[in-house]
Design a protein around this motif. Structure first.
Motif, mmCIF file in Angstrom:
data_model
loop_
_atom_site.group_PDB
_atom_site.id
_atom_site.type_symbol
_atom_site.label_atom_id
_atom_site.label_comp_id
_atom_site.label_asym_id
_atom_site.label_seq_id
_atom_site.Cartn_x
_atom_site.Cartn_y
_atom_site.Cartn_z
ATOM 1 N N THR A 54 0.829 -1.200 0.000
ATOM 2 C CA THR A 54 0.000 0.000 0.000
ATOM 3 C C THR A 54 0.865 1.252 0.000
ATOM 4 O OG1 THR A 54 -0.201 -0.091 2.393
ATOM 5 C CG2 THR A 54 -1.957 -1.099 1.124
ATOM 6 N N THR A 55 1.992 1.217 0.663
ATOM 7 C CA THR A 55 2.888 2.364 0.676
ATOM 8 C C THR A 55 3.405 2.648 -0.731
ATOM 9 O OG1 THR A 55 3.551 1.817 2.920
ATOM 10 C CG2 THR A 55 4.977 3.309 1.709
ATOM 11 N N ALA A 56 3.759 1.618 -1.467
ATOM 12 C CA ALA A 56 4.232 1.794 -2.836
ATOM 13 C C ALA A 56 3.121 2.334 -3.723
ATOM 14 C CB ALA A 56 4.757 0.469 -3.378
ATOM 15 N N LEU B 155 3.153 10.518 -6.899
ATOM 16 C CA LEU B 155 4.037 10.899 -7.994
ATOM 17 C C LEU B 155 3.243 11.249 -9.246
ATOM 18 C CD1 LEU B 155 6.975 11.182 -8.905
ATOM 19 C CD2 LEU B 155 6.894 8.787 -9.583
ATOM 20 N N ALA B 156 2.227 10.467 -9.559
ATOM 21 C CA ALA B 156 1.392 10.746 -10.727
ATOM 22 C C ALA B 156 0.627 12.049 -10.551
ATOM 23 C CB ALA B 156 0.423 9.589 -10.959
#
Length: 65
Positions: free
Chosen positions: A22-24, A31-32
């Motif tokens: 979930t962190t990723a 970022l998007a």
């Protein structure tokens, strides 16, 4: 043979550690979103968009009632 492969695959999936998943996903989403914000900022601050917005506002302010 199928049952042995299925047991191996089930054990492999159960042993996988997904705590950071979930962190990723949040990091990629952030970022998007930042990349989209930069693109929109560059678009809105471009000379072509500025002149278009200025002409629209001038026509709206000088429109007869």
């Amino acid at each position: 043979m199928y049952a042995k492969t299925r047991r191996w695959w089930t054990g492999l999936r159960a042993a996988a550690d997904d705590r950071g998943m979930t962190t990723a996903e949040y990091a990629m989403g952030t970022l998007a979103a930042c990349a989209l914000a930069v693109v929109l900022y560059r678009l809105v601050t471009s000379q072509a968009v500025k002149s278009m917005l200025q002409s629209v506002l001038e026509r709206a302010l000088h429109a007869p009632f």
